[in-house]
Design a protein around this motif. Structure first.
Motif: not given
Length: 121
Positions: A40-44, A47-48, A73-82
């Motif tokens: 898991a991670l916490v950003a801003f 919790f994800y 400048g590139k948007a990315s999505v990681m495989s972590y969800f709320q």
């Protein structure tokens, strides 16, 4: 080293039934580890939980958003969800959802590392 927020401290304490959860600082956020695996991670201050092909549908079917960020400048999505919002107020439910991330991290650790094919030329 940045000081952990009350939110991160709360999560570490709430996830104690899983085992010794560690939350070191990383990339302006916090990574949550159990047995050396990031689950898991916490950003801003959000919790994800780690998702993979086995559990992603559970997050998506509940409309839970993935972790998105922008770098260079590139948007990315990681495989972590709320997790569901209710999980943040219910430690038992939070641990239930976190176990899904622990399972995903365990499955990822067991996958063999594929070496790139060598090309002759």
């Amino acid at each position: 080293m940045p000081r952990r927020s009350e939110f991160v401290d709360y999560l570490v304490e709430s996830l104690a039934p899983l085992g010794e959860v560690q939350a070191p600082a990383m990339f302006g956020g916090w990574g949550f580890y159990l047995d050396g695996r990031m689950f898991a991670l916490v950003a801003f201050e959000t919790f994800y939980i780690k998702a993979d092909d086995d559990n992603r549908a559970e997050f998506v079917s509940r409309g839970r958003p993935p972790f998105r960020y922008e770098a260079k400048g590139k948007a990315s999505v990681m495989s972590y969800f709320q997790p569901p919002s209710a999980a943040l107020d219910d430690r038992e439910l939070l641990c239930e959802w976190a176990r899904k991330g622990v399972a995903a991290a365990t499955r990822a650790a067991k996958k063999p590392v594929r070496k790139p094919k060598r090309t002759r030329g």
